[in-house]
Write a protein that holds these residues in place. Structure first.
Motif, PDB file in Angstrom:
ATOM      1  N   ASN A 148       0.833  -1.196   0.000  1.00  0.00           N
ATOM      2  CA  ASN A 148       0.000   0.000   0.000  1.00  0.00           C
ATOM      3  C   ASN A 148       0.875   1.256   0.000  1.00  0.00           C
ATOM      4  O   ASN A 148       1.904   1.317   0.675  1.00  0.00           O
ATOM      5  N   LYS A 149       0.465   2.257  -0.778  1.00  0.00           N
ATOM      6  CA  LYS A 149       1.209   3.505  -0.888  1.00  0.00           C
ATOM      7  C   LYS A 149       0.259   4.666  -0.624  1.00  0.00           C
ATOM      8  O   LYS A 149      -0.950   4.566  -0.792  1.00  0.00           O
ATOM      9  N   LYS A 150       0.847   5.809  -0.254  1.00  0.00           N
ATOM     10  CA  LYS A 150       0.073   7.036  -0.091  1.00  0.00           C
ATOM     11  C   LYS A 150       0.258   7.916  -1.330  1.00  0.00           C
ATOM     12  O   LYS A 150       1.352   7.967  -1.900  1.00  0.00           O
ATOM     13  N   LEU A 151      -0.786   8.635  -1.692  1.00  0.00           N
ATOM     14  CA  LEU A 151      -0.670   9.695  -2.684  1.00  0.00           C
ATOM     15  C   LEU A 151      -0.766  11.022  -1.954  1.00  0.00           C
ATOM     16  O   LEU A 151      -1.748  11.284  -1.242  1.00  0.00           O
ATOM     17  N   LEU A 152       0.287  11.849  -2.105  1.00  0.00           N
ATOM     18  CA  LEU A 152       0.342  13.162  -1.475  1.00  0.00           C
ATOM     19  C   LEU A 152       0.276  14.237  -2.550  1.00  0.00           C
ATOM     20  O   LEU A 152       0.808  14.056  -3.654  1.00  0.00           O
ATOM     21  N   CYS A 153      -0.324  15.372  -2.225  1.00  0.00           N
ATOM     22  CA  CYS A 153      -0.368  16.486  -3.181  1.00  0.00           C
ATOM     23  C   CYS A 153       1.056  16.847  -3.591  1.00  0.00           C
ATOM     24  O   CYS A 153       1.938  17.010  -2.748  1.00  0.00           O
ATOM     25  N   GLY A 154       1.292  16.982  -4.872  1.00  0.00           N
ATOM     26  CA  GLY A 154       2.637  17.269  -5.366  1.00  0.00           C
ATOM     27  C   GLY A 154       3.128  18.659  -5.034  1.00  0.00           C
ATOM     28  O   GLY A 154       4.313  18.950  -5.178  1.00  0.00           O
ATOM     29  N   LYS A 155       2.227  19.522  -4.567  1.00  0.00           N
ATOM     30  CA  LYS A 155       2.624  20.887  -4.252  1.00  0.00           C
ATOM     31  C   LYS A 155       2.779  21.094  -2.748  1.00  0.00           C
ATOM     32  O   LYS A 155       3.800  21.618  -2.296  1.00  0.00           O
ATOM     33  N   CYS A 156       1.785  20.651  -1.956  1.00  0.00           N
ATOM     34  CA  CYS A 156       1.832  20.936  -0.517  1.00  0.00           C
ATOM     35  C   CYS A 156       2.022  19.694   0.347  1.00  0.00           C
ATOM     36  O   CYS A 156       2.078  19.790   1.569  1.00  0.00           O
ATOM     37  N   LYS A 157       2.070  18.518  -0.275  1.00  0.00           N
ATOM     38  CA  LYS A 157       2.288  17.231   0.417  1.00  0.00           C
ATOM     39  C   LYS A 157       1.113  16.811   1.310  1.00  0.00           C
ATOM     40  O   LYS A 157       1.253  15.934   2.149  1.00  0.00           O
ATOM     41  N   THR A 158      -0.044  17.419   1.150  1.00  0.00           N
ATOM     42  CA  THR A 158      -1.229  16.986   1.888  1.00  0.00           C
ATOM     43  C   THR A 158      -1.614  15.573   1.455  1.00  0.00           C
ATOM     44  O   THR A 158      -1.588  15.269   0.258  1.00  0.00           O
ATOM     45  N   PHE A 159      -2.014  14.739   2.412  1.00  0.00           N
ATOM     46  CA  PHE A 159      -2.447  13.376   2.105  1.00  0.00           C
ATOM     47  C   PHE A 159      -3.727  13.417   1.265  1.00  0.00           C
ATOM     48  O   PHE A 159      -4.664  14.158   1.564  1.00  0.00           O
ATOM     49  N   ALA A 160      -3.768  12.598   0.205  1.00  0.00           N
ATOM     50  CA  ALA A 160      -4.950  12.541  -0.658  1.00  0.00           C
ATOM     51  C   ALA A 160      -5.681  11.204  -0.523  1.00  0.00           C
ATOM     52  O   ALA A 160      -6.874  11.163  -0.250  1.00  0.00           O
ATOM     53  N   CYS A 161      -4.937  10.095  -0.715  1.00  0.00           N
ATOM     54  CA  CYS A 161      -5.580   8.783  -0.643  1.00  0.00           C
ATOM     55  C   CYS A 161      -4.500   7.704  -0.607  1.00  0.00           C
ATOM     56  O   CYS A 161      -3.307   7.985  -0.742  1.00  0.00           O
ATOM     57  N   TYR A 162      -4.932   6.452  -0.459  1.00  0.00           N
ATOM     58  CA  TYR A 162      -4.041   5.300  -0.562  1.00  0.00           C
ATOM     59  C   TYR A 162      -4.224   4.653  -1.942  1.00  0.00           C
ATOM     60  O   TYR A 162      -5.279   4.796  -2.585  1.00  0.00           O
ATOM     61  N   THR A 163      -3.202   3.922  -2.381  1.00  0.00           N
ATOM     62  CA  THR A 163      -3.346   3.202  -3.661  1.00  0.00           C
ATOM     63  C   THR A 163      -4.462   2.168  -3.562  1.00  0.00           C
ATOM     64  O   THR A 163      -5.094   1.840  -4.574  1.00  0.00           O
ATOM     65  N   ALA A 164      -4.714   1.661  -2.370  1.00  0.00           N
ATOM     66  CA  ALA A 164      -5.804   0.690  -2.194  1.00  0.00           C
ATOM     67  C   ALA A 164      -7.171   1.313  -2.469  1.00  0.00           C
ATOM     68  O   ALA A 164      -8.150   0.592  -2.712  1.00  0.00           O
ATOM     69  N   ASP A 165      -7.239   2.654  -2.461  1.00  0.00           N
ATOM     70  CA  ASP A 165      -8.503   3.349  -2.721  1.00  0.00           C
ATOM     71  C   ASP A 165      -8.731   3.603  -4.220  1.00  0.00           C
ATOM     72  O   ASP A 165      -9.807   4.068  -4.608  1.00  0.00           O
ATOM     73  N   ILE A 166      -7.719   3.348  -5.028  1.00  0.00           N
ATOM     74  CA  ILE A 166      -7.777   3.725  -6.451  1.00  0.00           C
ATOM     75  C   ILE A 166      -8.376   2.584  -7.277  1.00  0.00           C
ATOM     76  O   ILE A 166      -8.055   1.409  -7.063  1.00  0.00           O
ATOM     77  N   ARG A 167      -9.240   2.940  -8.237  1.00  0.00           N
ATOM     78  CA  ARG A 167      -9.833   1.967  -9.150  1.00  0.00           C
ATOM     79  C   ARG A 167      -9.642   2.432 -10.595  1.00  0.00           C
ATOM     80  O   ARG A 167      -9.639   3.638 -10.873  1.00  0.00           O
ATOM     81  N   VAL A 168      -9.504   1.457 -11.477  1.00  0.00           N
ATOM     82  CA  VAL A 168      -9.288   1.751 -12.897  1.00  0.00           C
ATOM     83  C   VAL A 168     -10.619   1.671 -13.636  1.00  0.00           C
ATOM     84  O   VAL A 168     -11.302   0.640 -13.580  1.00  0.00           O
ATOM     85  N   VAL A 169     -10.969   2.747 -14.328  1.00  0.00           N
ATOM     86  CA  VAL A 169     -12.226   2.817 -15.070  1.00  0.00           C
ATOM     87  C   VAL A 169     -11.923   2.675 -16.565  1.00  0.00           C
ATOM     88  O   VAL A 169     -11.183   3.490 -17.136  1.00  0.00           O
ATOM     89  N   GLU A 170     -12.475   1.630 -17.174  1.00  0.00           N
ATOM     90  CA  GLU A 170     -12.304   1.375 -18.605  1.00  0.00           C
ATOM     91  C   GLU A 170     -10.832   1.445 -19.022  1.00  0.00           C
ATOM     92  O   GLU A 170     -10.478   2.054 -20.036  1.00  0.00           O
ATOM     93  N   GLU A 171      -9.979   0.854 -18.196  1.00  0.00           N
ATOM     94  CA  GLU A 171      -8.564   0.584 -18.480  1.00  0.00           C
ATOM     95  C   GLU A 171      -7.641   1.801 -18.485  1.00  0.00           C
ATOM     96  O   GLU A 171      -6.433   1.642 -18.436  1.00  0.00           O
ATOM     97  N   CYS A 172      -8.170   3.000 -18.548  1.00  0.00           N
ATOM     98  CA  CYS A 172      -7.242   4.127 -18.676  1.00  0.00           C
ATOM     99  C   CYS A 172      -7.531   5.311 -17.757  1.00  0.00           C
ATOM    100  O   CYS A 172      -6.751   6.260 -17.715  1.00  0.00           O
ATOM    101  N   HIS A 173      -8.654   5.315 -17.029  1.00  0.00           N
ATOM    102  CA  HIS A 173      -8.958   6.410 -16.112  1.00  0.00           C
ATOM    103  C   HIS A 173      -8.879   5.902 -14.671  1.00  0.00           C
ATOM    104  O   HIS A 173      -9.298   4.785 -14.378  1.00  0.00           O
ATOM    105  N   PHE A 174      -8.381   6.748 -13.771  1.00  0.00           N
ATOM    106  CA  PHE A 174      -8.155   6.326 -12.394  1.00  0.00           C
ATOM    107  C   PHE A 174      -8.974   7.200 -11.445  1.00  0.00           C
ATOM    108  O   PHE A 174      -8.839   8.424 -11.450  1.00  0.00           O
ATOM    109  N   THR A 175      -9.822   6.546 -10.665  1.00  0.00           N
ATOM    110  CA  THR A 175     -10.672   7.255  -9.719  1.00  0.00           C
ATOM    111  C   THR A 175     -10.399   6.768  -8.301  1.00  0.00           C
ATOM    112  O   THR A 175      -9.676   5.787  -8.106  1.00  0.00           O
TER     113      THR A 175
END
Length: 897
Positions: free
Chosen positions: A763-790
């Motif tokens: 599991n990994k964290k996604l942090l804002c690339g500008k301010c480093k605020t926590f956004a979500c975990y990779t476990a929260d990410i889903r692939v929509v129609e093979e190319c979009h990530f929600t």
């Protein structure tokens, strides 16, 4: 409606489609049908279509003569004479278009209206009107003899010399008559192009013999016409009961549109089915059905790459001919090469399935990094191996005829001195130095210099590409900079992000200042700071904005001082004035490096009283950069059409999008403004000016740019010598050479393909690339129609705010509605977009906006694309979605309005 009435309506539908303009009759259906379209109404009432049939040959003739008609006819002169053959609304439109868009556009509209006219006397009425005005066009409009006997040779010879590809046909009138059985099956009439030139026949011959061929010939010689000859020959050679299937590739969407139009016009009237798919239309069209149901398919190549990958198209054996336009792109990871990998795997794998014939078209095969003829020969052999061809066709037997049609423009080099003193650059450089010092002071206050890149500031000059590359490297290093105190880390990273963003904008302004006016560079900065004020505007941004505004009055004074005029612009002005003095009908393409420079030079021309008569148009690429948005496809089409049809617009300012393949109205002056590339780009840009007496200027203040272009000229000579050497090889020897290269390349490809990256399930964290605020975990990410990530985590909705998208758009199952930003008011970093997907409102994030942090080790990584991030990608499942995703009110969370 009775069954008989339905059958009758079906029988005369083609006449309704060709003649009726529904916008004129929707609200007055019955009286308009009788009074407005009296010829059609009479034919349907009496069930006699012979009068309409007789008009068909004149429509075909007028279609052929349309290019000549619109350049020689003043529609306002002949409209009073022919108005009785047109509808009142049509006459009004012709007058309005002629007034607003020019006489050529009005003439084009007049042709469109005449082609739809159902008045049986319109051909003779047009003839009388032309004779009354003593128009030369009346000599071509031979009503008495009938259209089938008109000799087109003189017109064809003239039209083929223009830069537009005008294809002239000889065709039989449509033989099916409505009085015959409408279900009768007829063989499409035979047809052939009228008098192809000898050099075109020479180029087509090896391909017509069934050989895989690269056709290398100058821009403007009619390679598209050659491909039509090859395609026609290919489709006609199949015995009864068998059919060919041709796929034509175009690398850019405007070029795709152009090819689709030309192939449709050439083949559809003779019974062949032509269709196409591009990246713009792929979401709404079934590739499988388009390929299955058509004889000729026009594609942007990535469409086929995707279809081969997902099995929609199981094999290339479905095609009998593949035509690669701009085939020099067949290398590395270009979609052309991906397609040919499938082809070569099938060929070398011993498959018994047949493979399609391969044809490549290009103005230049290039030489890569070759230093001599032997290396250039090897480079071209690799291109031939990639396209599985042992034949490179050039014009050799008919060179004199080719040179009569395609004129190589005279080349001039103009070395201009830069400004001797540049107070604007000095002030901006001072601001940049202050900003750099502020960035470095952050580390000094921490007592550490962690960012090694930031200390390496030697050998970097403000206002250069090297400086921009350094800025990008620093920004990446800032994004993964870590500290034990995460709040402090966020503050530091956001500050460094802001400082480097401002440095980048200052650098852009210096580049504009170097090639355009100080005024344009200053406006660029003023717009940037205006947007900064409208966004978060924290303490750092307030400080940087104040520093700029303290210098603004001085900068404005300098930018308005005539003594600070750019010497390059003076020289450009001189060239344009001189050329238009010599020939007021000159048509110019001005190539520049960047979109910002396109806008700057357009403004300069429009505001310069000596040049404003040029009425410049612009053409830029469609892709988005970090700095600017591209032109939309409709905007590109509009720009090209305006330049083709509006004689008042005498200059087109373009980036590299215009140098390859796109058909542009005839030009006789090409100016390369600080613009140079490789030998392929040189040949392509030079080919934009191919009228007799054409000139090509390279204008620069950098001696290295001139040397680079001279090197390109040497490489072109080397390329021609190498092609000539290959053409002298024994074909069997050439084929064996190609086969050995293919075997070696496949071994390399296979060995690389075997090493599959291991999926990282941690599991990994996604942090804002500008301010480093926590956004979500990779476990929260889903692939929509093979190319979009929600993100399906409920709490994620609190992490972002939205702003309505400036260009909402629907594609496939998606409806793009808004942009999403980091919710921290002192950050507001762009995270992606908000979409409606089927019944769900979902955020779609872009990985380049985030830093990925390992939960266990704390190590941080940046990824430019999702495909580079090898985490466990879980498909989207609607059952996981919370109710909020179905009724999210975008305006309710809009924190930026």
């Amino acid at each position: 409606m009775t069954a008989e009435q339905r059958r009758n309506l079906h029988a005369f539908r083609d006449y309704v489609r060709k003649i009726l303009d529904p916008t004129y009759i929707l609200s007055y259906m019955t009286p308009w049908f009788r009074d407005g379209y009296s010829g059609l109404y009479e034919a349907i009432e009496s069930w006699d279509f012979q009068k309409l049939e007789k008009l068909e040959e004149y429509r075909l003739l007028l279609k052929r003569l349309q290019p000549e008609f619109k350049t020689t006819i003043n529609p306002e002169d002949i409209l009073p004479e022919i108005s009785g053959c047109l509808l009142n609304q049509e006459c009004e439109e012709i007058i309005q278009i002629s007034s607003n868009k020019g006489l050529m556009a009005g003439a084009e509209k007049m042709v469109e209206c005449l082609l739809r006219s159902d008045k049986e006397n319109w051909p003779k009425t047009l003839k009388l009107a032309l004779e009354k005005e003593e128009s030369k066009f009346s000599e071509l409009w031979m009503v008495e003899k009938g259209a089938e006997n008109v000799q087109m040779k003189d017109l064809e010879d003239d039209e083929m010399k223009t830069l537009d590809v005008h294809i002239v046909y000889k065709e039989e009138p449509e033989s099916q008559n409505l009085s015959q059985n409408s279900c009768s099956s007829e063989v499409p009439p035979t047809y052939s192009p009228l008098k192809p030139r000898n050099y075109q026949l020479e180029l087509a011959l090896p391909a017509q013999k069934g050989k895989n061929t690269i056709i290398c010939a100058p821009t403007g010689c009619g390679k598209t016409f050659v491909s039509l000859l090859i395609c026609e020959h290919h489709l006609k050679k199949f015995p009864q009961g068998r059919k060919g299937k041709v796929v034509v590739f175009a690398v850019q969407v405007p070029l795709y549109e152009q090819q689709k139009s030309v192939f449709s016009e050439y083949f559809e009237r003779f019974g062949y089915k032509v269709s196409g798919i591009s990246g713009e239309t792929a979401d709404n069209i079934s590739v499988e059905q388009i390929v299955e149901n058509n004889d000729i398919i026009i594609l942007t190549p990535q469409i086929l790459v995707n279809s081969l990958k997902d099995g929609t198209i199981p094999s290339l054996s479905i095609f009998t001919l593949m035509i690669f336009d701009e085939c020099h792109n067949t290398n590395k990871h270009h979609p052309y090469n991906m397609i040919m990998f499938h082809y070569l795997d099938q060929k070398l794998g011993g498959s018994s399935d047949s493979l399609p014939q391969v044809i490549g078209l290009t103005a230049s095969v290039g030489v890569g990094d070759a230093k001599n003829t032997a290396e250039a020969t090897e480079y071209i052999c690799k291109l031939c191996a990639s396209l599985d061809t042992a034949v490179v066709t050039t014009v050799r037997d008919n060179l004199e005829e080719l040179e009569e049609v395609v004129y190589k423009p005279q080349k001039f080099f103009r070395k201009v001195e830069s400004r001797t003193t540049d107070r604007f650059k000095r002030i901006i450089s001072q601001l940049m130095a202050e900003t750099e010092a502020l960035a470095k002071s952050i580390f000094e206050e921490l007592g550490t210099v962690t960012l090694e890149n930031l200390s390496r500031i030697q050998n970097r000059n403000f206002g250069t590409q090297k400086y921009e590359q350094w800025i990008i490297a620093v920004q990446k290093a800032c994004m993964v900079f870590q500290m034990p105190d995460k709040e402090e880390e966020s503050r530091i990273c956001k500050a460094l992000f802001l400082y480097t963003s401002h440095l980048r904008k200052y650098n852009d302004a210096l580049i504009i200042n170097e090639d355009a006016r100080m005024k344009d560079a200053l406006n660029y900065l003023k717009n940037f700071f205006k947007n900064v004020r409208a966004a978060g505007f924290d303490a750092i941004e307030q400080d940087l904005t104040q520093r700029f505004e303290e210098k603004l009055l001085e900068l404005e004074g300098i930018s308005m001082d005539p003594s600070n005029e750019n010497a390059k612009l003076k020289d450009l002005c001189f060239i344009l004035q001189e050329e238009y003095h010599l020939n007021p009908e000159t048509r110019t393409i001005l190539f520049v490096k960047t979109r910002a420079l396109v806008d700057a030079l357009k403004n300069w021309i429009e505001e310069n009283p000596k040049l404003s008569f040029l009425k410049p148009g612009i053409l830029t690429g469609r892709g988005r950069t970090n700095q600017t948005m591209g032109m939309t496809l409709p905007a590109q089409k509009c720009a090209l059409d305006a330049f083709r049809t509006n004689r008042d617009s005498k200059i087109l300012i373009a980036t590299s999008v215009a140098d390859e393949g796109i058909d542009i109205a005839q030009c006789n002056l090409v100016i390369l403004y600080e613009y140079v590339g490789n030998v392929i780009k040189m040949i392509q840009t030079r080919g934009r000016g191919r009228a007799r007496g054409s000139k090509c200027f390279l204008l620069t203040s950098n001696a290295d740019v001139i040397e680079k272009e001279k090197l390109n000229i040497c490489q072109e000579k080397m390329m021609n010598e190498s092609i000539s050497r290959l053409q002298g090889w024994n074909e069997a020897v050439f084929k064996e050479k190609i086969r050995q290269i293919q075997i070696q390349e496949k071994l390399i490809r296979d060995s690389q393909g075997k090493v599959k990256p291991v999926v990282d399930k941690k599991n990994k964290k996604l942090l804002c690339g500008k301010c480093k605020t926590f956004a979500c975990y990779t476990a929260d990410i889903r692939v929509v129609e093979e190319c979009h990530f929600t993100v399906v985590r409920d709490a994620f909705r609190e992490c972002f705010v939205t702003k309505l998208h400036p260009r909402p758009k629907k594609f496939g199952s998606f409806d793009k509605k808004a942009k999403i930003f980091c919710a921290r008011k002192d950050c507001l970093h762009d995270w992606g977009i908000h979409m409606k997907y089927k019944t769900f409102e979902i955020p779609v994030i872009k990985i380049e906006s985030f830093v990925v942090e390992d939960v266990a080790t704390g190590a941080q990584t940046l990824y430019a694309k999702w495909k580079d991030f090898n985490f466990e990608k879980i498909p989207f499942d609607a059952a996981e979605m919370s109710p909020w995703a179905q009724d999210l009110n975008l305006q309710g969370v809009d924190g930026l309005e």
